[in-house]
Design a protein around this motif. Sequence first.
Motif, short mmCIF file in Angstrom:
data_model
loop_
_atom_site.label_atom_id
_atom_site.label_comp_id
_atom_site.label_asym_id
_atom_site.label_seq_id
_atom_site.Cartn_x
_atom_site.Cartn_y
_atom_site.Cartn_z
N SER A 1 0.84 -1.21 0.00
CA SER A 1 0.00 0.00 0.00
C SER A 1 0.87 1.25 0.00
O SER A 1 0.59 2.22 -0.71
CB SER A 1 -0.92 -0.01 1.21
N ASN A 2 1.95 1.23 0.80
CA ASN A 2 2.87 2.37 0.83
C ASN A 2 3.50 2.60 -0.53
O ASN A 2 3.65 3.75 -0.98
CB ASN A 2 3.96 2.12 1.87
N LEU A 3 3.91 1.55 -1.17
CA LEU A 3 4.55 1.67 -2.48
C LEU A 3 3.63 2.40 -3.46
O LEU A 3 4.05 3.32 -4.16
CB LEU A 3 4.92 0.28 -3.01
N LYS A 4 2.37 1.99 -3.49
CA LYS A 4 1.44 2.58 -4.46
C LYS A 4 1.07 4.01 -4.07
O LYS A 4 0.98 4.89 -4.94
CB LYS A 4 0.19 1.71 -4.56
N SER A 5 0.84 4.25 -2.77
CA SER A 5 0.40 5.59 -2.37
C SER A 5 1.54 6.60 -2.41
O SER A 5 1.32 7.78 -2.66
CB SER A 5 -0.20 5.54 -0.96
N GLU A 6 2.76 6.16 -2.17
CA GLU A 6 3.89 7.08 -2.12
C GLU A 6 4.57 7.26 -3.48
O GLU A 6 5.08 8.34 -3.78
CB GLU A 6 4.91 6.60 -1.08
N GLU A 7 4.60 6.22 -4.27
CA GLU A 7 5.32 6.30 -5.55
C GLU A 7 4.39 6.56 -6.74
O GLU A 7 4.78 7.17 -7.72
CB GLU A 7 6.10 5.01 -5.78
N PHE A 8 3.13 6.11 -6.65
CA PHE A 8 2.24 6.18 -7.81
C PHE A 8 0.93 6.93 -7.53
O PHE A 8 -0.02 6.81 -8.28
CB PHE A 8 1.90 4.78 -8.31
N GLN A 9 0.88 7.70 -6.45
CA GLN A 9 -0.38 8.31 -6.05
C GLN A 9 -0.98 9.18 -7.13
O GLN A 9 -2.19 9.18 -7.36
CB GLN A 9 -0.21 9.12 -4.77
N TYR A 10 -0.17 9.96 -7.81
CA TYR A 10 -0.68 10.89 -8.81
C TYR A 10 -0.53 10.37 -10.24
O TYR A 10 -0.56 11.14 -11.19
CB TYR A 10 0.04 12.24 -8.66
N VAL A 11 -0.39 9.06 -10.37
CA VAL A 11 -0.22 8.44 -11.69
C VAL A 11 -1.50 7.71 -12.06
O VAL A 11 -2.03 6.93 -11.27
CB VAL A 11 0.96 7.45 -11.68
N LYS A 12 -2.00 7.95 -13.25
CA LYS A 12 -3.19 7.25 -13.71
C LYS A 12 -2.83 5.83 -14.15
O LYS A 12 -1.72 5.57 -14.59
CB LYS A 12 -3.82 8.00 -14.89
N ARG B 1 10.63 2.86 -11.49
CA ARG B 1 10.06 3.50 -10.30
C ARG B 1 9.90 2.50 -9.16
O ARG B 1 10.10 2.85 -7.99
CB ARG B 1 8.71 4.14 -10.65
N VAL B 2 9.55 1.27 -9.48
CA VAL B 2 9.43 0.24 -8.45
C VAL B 2 10.80 -0.03 -7.81
O VAL B 2 10.94 -0.08 -6.59
CB VAL B 2 8.85 -1.06 -9.03
N ILE B 3 11.82 -0.18 -8.64
CA ILE B 3 13.17 -0.43 -8.13
C ILE B 3 13.65 0.74 -7.29
O ILE B 3 14.24 0.55 -6.21
CB ILE B 3 14.14 -0.71 -9.29
N THR B 4 13.41 1.95 -7.76
CA THR B 4 13.82 3.15 -7.02
C THR B 4 13.14 3.19 -5.65
O THR B 4 13.78 3.49 -4.63
CB THR B 4 13.46 4.42 -7.81
N TYR B 5 11.84 2.87 -5.62
CA TYR B 5 11.14 2.92 -4.34
C TYR B 5 11.63 1.83 -3.39
O TYR B 5 11.78 2.07 -2.18
CB TYR B 5 9.63 2.76 -4.53
N LEU B 6 11.89 0.65 -3.90
CA LEU B 6 12.38 -0.44 -3.04
C LEU B 6 13.71 -0.07 -2.41
O LEU B 6 13.95 -0.34 -1.22
CB LEU B 6 12.51 -1.73 -3.85
N ASN B 7 14.60 0.55 -3.17
CA ASN B 7 15.87 1.01 -2.61
C ASN B 7 15.65 2.11 -1.58
O ASN B 7 16.29 2.13 -0.52
CB ASN B 7 16.79 1.52 -3.73
N TYR B 8 14.75 3.03 -1.90
CA TYR B 8 14.42 4.10 -0.96
C TYR B 8 13.85 3.52 0.33
O TYR B 8 14.22 3.95 1.44
CB TYR B 8 13.41 5.05 -1.60
N TYR B 9 12.95 2.55 0.21
CA TYR B 9 12.31 1.96 1.39
C TYR B 9 13.34 1.30 2.30
O TYR B 9 13.32 1.48 3.52
CB TYR B 9 11.28 0.92 0.93
N ASN B 10 14.25 0.54 1.73
CA ASN B 10 15.26 -0.16 2.53
C ASN B 10 16.31 0.76 3.11
O ASN B 10 16.75 0.59 4.26
CB ASN B 10 15.95 -1.24 1.68
#
Length: 283
Positions: free
Chosen positions: A230-241, A253-262
């Motif tokens: 849920s965090n991944l989608k709300s924080e990385e893709f919230q304003y993306v259709k 973007r998924v890889i970038t967020y996973l690195n950011y999260y860790n």
Amino acid sequence: MVLQSVEKLKKKYTITAILSALGVPRENYYRWCLQAINKPLSVEEKSIMELYKSTRYRNGHRKIKAMLKQNYNIELNLNTVQNLVQKHNLQCRIKPKRKWKSQGESIIIAPNLLNRDFTASKPNKKWVTDITYIQYGSTTKYLSTIMDLFNNEIVAYKLYDYQQTPLVIDTLKEALVVRNHLEGVIVLSDQGSVYTSYAYQACIKDNDLASSMSRRGNCWDSAVIESFHSNLKSEEFQYVKFNSLRNQDVTERVITYLNYYNEERIQEKLGYLTPVKYGVTAA
């Protein structure tokens, strides 16, 4: 932010049009202008604004308070931080709630060994895994992740174009390689068809792992990994259709967020440290 936006756009558009697009009353705008003229920003205010911008507005005032201490050695009362955040109209993105869906028919059902005990005294004692849909590219992708409950670190992940058994087996095999082929780890999943399949359960058994499954239709039994997705989608893709990005952009973007999260995203559970830093500190 409103003042900056108006200053940037007022040569091309009228102030009234800009404020209307931003949804900001004219009275508020001119009051903020007077405040900006009469009272310059304090060091604390500038630091808070920089933290919100650098973290892409992903954190609330509690985490911002901790980051002020860590990054700037500034100690403020929690209410003071909240007041400054509200003063400058800074907001954390709100996570949308997600409904749990069961996946397919069950073949092999394992007992719920964790029973919602999401704490672990050491790394590699308890892992939790799940799959989520990523629907922002031209086609739907499926993200499989494995999290270590000791520090909530994402140990391994796979992003495939299909939701089939090889997706979860490949994720599990990568986690074993990353953590040097451990034995005896409890691996919690839901009762989706990919996890109850003979192939996945055989992989669990062959590597001397212990399979654990949440109860059917009960998302709270795997709340930690559900919350992460849920965090991944709300924080990385919230304003993306949906279906508005190239598949390559989605993957990046998924890889970038996973690195950011860790490595960068602090967590209250970890004493406001990141998963990686908490793991190093505990070691």
